[in-house]
Design a protein around this motif. Sequence first.
Motif, PDB file in Angstrom:
ATOM      1  N   VAL A   1      10.604  -0.987   3.879  1.00  0.00           N
ATOM      2  CA  VAL A   1       9.815  -0.019   3.110  1.00  0.00           C
ATOM      3  C   VAL A   1      10.725   0.769   2.170  1.00  0.00           C
ATOM      4  CG1 VAL A   1       8.336   2.018   3.227  1.00  0.00           C
ATOM      5  CG2 VAL A   1       7.960   0.134   4.801  1.00  0.00           C
ATOM      6  N   LEU A   2      11.902   1.151   2.636  1.00  0.00           N
ATOM      7  CA  LEU A   2      12.848   1.865   1.771  1.00  0.00           C
ATOM      8  C   LEU A   2      13.228   1.013   0.562  1.00  0.00           C
ATOM      9  CD1 LEU A   2      14.618   4.283   1.141  1.00  0.00           C
ATOM     10  CD2 LEU A   2      16.359   3.310   2.652  1.00  0.00           C
TER      11      LEU A   2
ATOM     12  N   MET B   1       7.909   8.522   7.110  1.00  0.00           N
ATOM     13  CA  MET B   1       7.758   7.138   7.549  1.00  0.00           C
ATOM     14  C   MET B   1       7.339   7.136   9.007  1.00  0.00           C
ATOM     15  SD  MET B   1       8.569   5.414   4.878  1.00  0.00           S
ATOM     16  CE  MET B   1       8.799   3.819   5.578  1.00  0.00           C
ATOM     17  N   ASP B   2       6.144   6.701   9.254  1.00  0.00           N
ATOM     18  CA  ASP B   2       5.585   6.524  10.591  1.00  0.00           C
ATOM     19  C   ASP B   2       5.066   7.825  11.188  1.00  0.00           C
ATOM     20  OD1 ASP B   2       5.808   3.679  10.883  1.00  0.00           O
ATOM     21  OD2 ASP B   2       7.961   3.966  11.007  1.00  0.00           O
ATOM     22  N   ASP B   3       4.465   7.670  12.341  1.00  0.00           N
ATOM     23  CA  ASP B   3       3.680   8.739  12.951  1.00  0.00           C
ATOM     24  C   ASP B   3       4.468   9.978  13.350  1.00  0.00           C
ATOM     25  OD1 ASP B   3       4.972   7.188  14.835  1.00  0.00           O
ATOM     26  OD2 ASP B   3       3.353   7.259  16.301  1.00  0.00           O
ATOM     27  N   ASN B   4       5.618   9.828  13.956  1.00  0.00           N
ATOM     28  CA  ASN B   4       6.331  11.011  14.440  1.00  0.00           C
ATOM     29  C   ASN B   4       6.814  11.910  13.304  1.00  0.00           C
ATOM     30  OD1 ASN B   4       5.931  10.437  17.127  1.00  0.00           O
ATOM     31  ND2 ASN B   4       7.803   9.259  17.316  1.00  0.00           N
TER      32      ASN B   4
ATOM     33  N   THR C   1       0.828  -1.201   0.000  1.00  0.00           N
ATOM     34  CA  THR C   1       0.000   0.000   0.000  1.00  0.00           C
ATOM     35  C   THR C   1       0.862   1.251   0.000  1.00  0.00           C
ATOM     36  OG1 THR C   1      -1.722  -1.185   1.204  1.00  0.00           O
ATOM     37  CG2 THR C   1      -1.846   1.210   1.220  1.00  0.00           C
ATOM     38  N   ALA C   2       1.906   1.257   0.821  1.00  0.00           N
ATOM     39  CA  ALA C   2       2.798   2.412   0.878  1.00  0.00           C
ATOM     40  C   ALA C   2       3.473   2.639  -0.468  1.00  0.00           C
ATOM     41  CB  ALA C   2       3.846   2.219   1.972  1.00  0.00           C
ATOM     42  N   ILE C   3       3.927   1.582  -1.091  1.00  0.00           N
ATOM     43  CA  ILE C   3       4.596   1.703  -2.392  1.00  0.00           C
ATOM     44  C   ILE C   3       3.620   2.222  -3.437  1.00  0.00           C
ATOM     45  CG2 ILE C   3       5.685   0.385  -4.255  1.00  0.00           C
ATOM     46  CD1 ILE C   3       6.879  -1.398  -1.997  1.00  0.00           C
ATOM     47  N   LEU C   4       2.407   1.708  -3.434  1.00  0.00           N
ATOM     48  CA  LEU C   4       1.406   2.173  -4.387  1.00  0.00           C
ATOM     49  C   LEU C   4       1.106   3.655  -4.198  1.00  0.00           C
ATOM     50  CD1 LEU C   4      -0.638   1.564  -6.611  1.00  0.00           C
ATOM     51  CD2 LEU C   4      -2.252   0.882  -4.843  1.00  0.00           C
ATOM     52  N   ILE C   5       0.979   4.082  -2.967  1.00  0.00           N
ATOM     53  CA  ILE C   5       0.731   5.499  -2.688  1.00  0.00           C
ATOM     54  C   ILE C   5       1.881   6.356  -3.193  1.00  0.00           C
ATOM     55  CG2 ILE C   5       0.528   7.210  -0.825  1.00  0.00           C
ATOM     56  CD1 ILE C   5      -1.095   5.035   0.702  1.00  0.00           C
ATOM     57  N   VAL C   6       3.109   5.919  -2.949  1.00  0.00           N
ATOM     58  CA  VAL C   6       4.280   6.672  -3.412  1.00  0.00           C
ATOM     59  C   VAL C   6       4.274   6.786  -4.932  1.00  0.00           C
ATOM     60  CG1 VAL C   6       6.794   6.606  -3.622  1.00  0.00           C
ATOM     61  CG2 VAL C   6       5.725   6.169  -1.420  1.00  0.00           C
ATOM     62  N   ILE C   7       4.007   5.697  -5.597  1.00  0.00           N
ATOM     63  CA  ILE C   7       3.989   5.720  -7.064  1.00  0.00           C
ATOM     64  C   ILE C   7       2.904   6.665  -7.573  1.00  0.00           C
ATOM     65  CG2 ILE C   7       3.527   4.335  -9.120  1.00  0.00           C
ATOM     66  CD1 ILE C   7       4.873   1.983  -7.592  1.00  0.00           C
TER      67      ILE C   7
END
Length: 111
Positions: free
Chosen positions: A45-46, A98-101, A6-12
């Motif tokens: 993720v990276l 990457m992540d909440d903070n 999902t993260a990769i798709l969003i980035v793309i």
Amino acid sequence: MTKISTAILIVILLFLTIPTVSCGQPYKVTIMFSYSKDLLWDTNVLKGIKSALKDMPIDYTYFYMDTKQPRIPTYMKEIASKAIKLIQKVKPDLVITMDDNALRLVAKNFY
């Protein structure tokens, strides 16, 4: 669909909205990590981001906030300030948090 997919798709999808870079210059992408480079989640993720964007000319900048470590009370504010200054200096085409903070302390200053 996994969180990484999902993260990769969003980035793309986000990257496809950036206008083509003129003069053949690579895209500038800054990745803000909430934690340290030793965290397996961030490492994976990276790898996924780089794999998904491997055919694009990209100059990456990384910033690790290391917010899991116990710190002095002002640490969060200081590290957020350093991250914001880096973004202002680099002027990236895309910032990935990457992540909440990283989202809470940095990204909120740019929307």
